[in-house]
Structures are given as C-alpha cells and as structure tokens.
Design a protein around this motif. Sequence first.
Motif, PDB file in Angstrom:
ATOM      1  N   GLY A 197     -54.884 -48.616  -1.747  1.00  0.00           N
ATOM      2  CA  GLY A 197     -55.123 -50.010  -2.121  1.00  0.00           C
ATOM      3  C   GLY A 197     -56.338 -50.154  -3.024  1.00  0.00           C
ATOM      4  O   GLY A 197     -56.320 -50.904  -4.009  1.00  0.00           O
ATOM      5  N   LYS A 198     -57.405 -49.428  -2.709  1.00  0.00           N
ATOM      6  CA  LYS A 198     -58.606 -49.470  -3.541  1.00  0.00           C
ATOM      7  C   LYS A 198     -58.334 -48.892  -4.926  1.00  0.00           C
ATOM      8  O   LYS A 198     -58.829 -49.404  -5.935  1.00  0.00           O
ATOM      9  N   ALA A 199     -57.554 -47.815  -4.987  1.00  0.00           N
ATOM     10  CA  ALA A 199     -57.215 -47.219  -6.278  1.00  0.00           C
ATOM     11  C   ALA A 199     -56.400 -48.195  -7.122  1.00  0.00           C
ATOM     12  O   ALA A 199     -56.650 -48.360  -8.326  1.00  0.00           O
ATOM     13  N   GLU A 245     -56.413 -51.479  -6.946  1.00  0.00           N
ATOM     14  CA  GLU A 245     -57.315 -52.549  -7.395  1.00  0.00           C
ATOM     15  C   GLU A 245     -58.216 -52.064  -8.525  1.00  0.00           C
ATOM     16  O   GLU A 245     -58.461 -52.792  -9.486  1.00  0.00           O
ATOM     17  N   GLY A 246     -58.722 -50.843  -8.420  1.00  0.00           N
ATOM     18  CA  GLY A 246     -59.559 -50.285  -9.482  1.00  0.00           C
ATOM     19  C   GLY A 246     -58.810 -50.191 -10.801  1.00  0.00           C
ATOM     20  O   GLY A 246     -59.368 -50.494 -11.859  1.00  0.00           O
ATOM     21  N   LEU A 247     -57.572 -49.784 -10.744  1.00  0.00           N
ATOM     22  CA  LEU A 247     -56.765 -49.689 -11.968  1.00  0.00           C
ATOM     23  C   LEU A 247     -56.439 -51.056 -12.530  1.00  0.00           C
ATOM     24  O   LEU A 247     -56.391 -51.247 -13.748  1.00  0.00           O
ATOM     25  N   LYS A 248     -56.214 -52.045 -11.670  1.00  0.00           N
ATOM     26  CA  LYS A 248     -55.963 -53.409 -12.154  1.00  0.00           C
ATOM     27  C   LYS A 248     -57.195 -53.959 -12.864  1.00  0.00           C
ATOM     28  O   LYS A 248     -57.095 -54.528 -13.946  1.00  0.00           O
ATOM     29  N   VAL A 249     -58.353 -53.772 -12.258  1.00  0.00           N
ATOM     30  CA  VAL A 249     -59.602 -54.251 -12.867  1.00  0.00           C
ATOM     31  C   VAL A 249     -59.837 -53.514 -14.190  1.00  0.00           C
ATOM     32  O   VAL A 249     -60.200 -54.127 -15.191  1.00  0.00           O
ATOM     33  N   GLY A 250     -59.604 -52.213 -14.191  1.00  0.00           N
ATOM     34  CA  GLY A 250     -59.774 -51.442 -15.421  1.00  0.00           C
ATOM     35  C   GLY A 250     -58.856 -51.908 -16.531  1.00  0.00           C
ATOM     36  O   GLY A 250     -59.254 -51.980 -17.694  1.00  0.00           O
ATOM     37  N   ALA A 251     -57.631 -52.275 -16.188  1.00  0.00           N
ATOM     38  CA  ALA A 251     -56.680 -52.768 -17.187  1.00  0.00           C
ATOM     39  C   ALA A 251     -57.128 -54.112 -17.738  1.00  0.00           C
ATOM     40  O   ALA A 251     -56.964 -54.394 -18.915  1.00  0.00           O
ATOM     41  N   GLN A 252     -57.709 -54.941 -16.900  1.00  0.00           N
ATOM     42  CA  GLN A 252     -58.172 -56.257 -17.346  1.00  0.00           C
ATOM     43  C   GLN A 252     -59.372 -56.131 -18.280  1.00  0.00           C
ATOM     44  O   GLN A 252     -59.512 -56.895 -19.220  1.00  0.00           O
ATOM     45  N   THR A 253     -60.247 -55.160 -18.031  1.00  0.00           N
ATOM     46  CA  THR A 253     -61.417 -55.011 -18.892  1.00  0.00           C
ATOM     47  C   THR A 253     -61.051 -54.344 -20.214  1.00  0.00           C
ATOM     48  O   THR A 253     -61.772 -54.487 -21.190  1.00  0.00           O
ATOM     49  N   ASP A 254     -59.905 -53.634 -20.253  1.00  0.00           N
ATOM     50  CA  ASP A 254     -59.448 -52.997 -21.495  1.00  0.00           C
ATOM     51  C   ASP A 254     -58.850 -54.008 -22.467  1.00  0.00           C
ATOM     52  O   ASP A 254     -58.705 -53.710 -23.642  1.00  0.00           O
ATOM     53  N   ARG A 255     -58.481 -55.178 -21.976  1.00  0.00           N
ATOM     54  CA  ARG A 255     -57.801 -56.162 -22.832  1.00  0.00           C
ATOM     55  C   ARG A 255     -58.745 -56.893 -23.725  1.00  0.00           C
ATOM     56  O   ARG A 255     -59.813 -57.133 -23.668  1.00  0.00           O
ATOM     57  N   ARG A 298     -56.635 -44.818   6.695  1.00  0.00           N
ATOM     58  CA  ARG A 298     -57.537 -44.475   5.586  1.00  0.00           C
ATOM     59  C   ARG A 298     -56.755 -44.251   4.297  1.00  0.00           C
ATOM     60  O   ARG A 298     -57.191 -44.654   3.221  1.00  0.00           O
ATOM     61  N   PHE A 299     -55.612 -43.612   4.408  1.00  0.00           N
ATOM     62  CA  PHE A 299     -54.762 -43.336   3.246  1.00  0.00           C
ATOM     63  C   PHE A 299     -54.322 -44.635   2.585  1.00  0.00           C
ATOM     64  O   PHE A 299     -54.459 -44.799   1.373  1.00  0.00           O
ATOM     65  N   VAL A 300     -53.821 -45.570   3.372  1.00  0.00           N
ATOM     66  CA  VAL A 300     -53.342 -46.843   2.827  1.00  0.00           C
ATOM     67  C   VAL A 300     -54.501 -47.636   2.222  1.00  0.00           C
ATOM     68  O   VAL A 300     -54.368 -48.219   1.137  1.00  0.00           O
TER      69      VAL A 300
END
Length: 151
Positions: free
Chosen positions: A137-139, A141-151, A131-133
């Motif tokens: 992983g979800k966190a 991915e969430g940060l990657k998606v958030g960075a892409q929408t900030d651009r 569950r930890f891993v």
Amino acid sequence: MTRDRFDRTRSAGYLANHMARLFAQRLHERIRPLGLAPAQFMTLLELWDEDGLTQRDLVDRLDVEQATMANTLARMERDGLIERRAHEADARAKTIHLTRRARDLRGPAEAAAREVNAMAMEGMEAAERERFVVAIGKAVEGLKVGAQTDR
C-alpha cells in the motif's frame, strides 16, 4: 571496471510486476468460469462499492487510460454486466450502473479473489501478511505521488 549487475531478485519493481502478472493469471483462471476478465473484475469492485460512477470516476480510481476503460465498459455492457444512463447533472456524461447479473457475481468473484490472495500468502504468518499488505500500500501511494509530481 566492473558493473553492478541488476539483481531482479532484489528489485521491488521487477518482483511487483512479476507478482502482479501471476495474480492476474491466477485470478483469471478462477473468474473465467464466471464470464469475467481481470479488468472487468477491478471495475466491478469499484461499482460494487459505489454504483452509478462515471467513466471518468473509474479511470481515476483504477489508474487506467481512458481508452482502456472505454473498451472494458463496452465489453461489460455487451456481456450484460452494466448499463449506462444519462447523468443527472452533466448532459455529456453517463453513469455506469450494475445489472442484476453483475450484482449476483459479487459473492463468487470475491471468493475467487480471496482464494488467490490466500494462495499468494500461504507461506506467511499473520504478522508477515499484514506487513506485506501495508508495505505494498505504501509503495502504491509513493508511486501515485511520484506520478503527480512528474506532471
């Protein structure tokens, strides 16, 4: 008026940053005798999976700045871990290839990383580890998606 005090013990960002620093420190302690630094190890992980990547490929896969990757690759070339070759399709680009020395380090370096992971998850049951891993992983991915929408 009372303000809610920032509770770093309940902050995912604070704890993830603290954990990452501790992971890096423990990993460095174990791979230093191999002549490796953590940034070199992360780069090697990508090249062990797919030799012949470009610097741009590595920047994208590792989410680091171009200048940081350039410095890491320069040190790796100096240390005899990689060699650069002309790209077959792009005259401006070079591909990064592992040397025999770098290929020989895979077993010991990955064993060191497994030790650090085991140390970090020592107090967890198998289901908690999974569950930890997955949650981390979800966190990520969430940060990657958030960075892409900030651009």
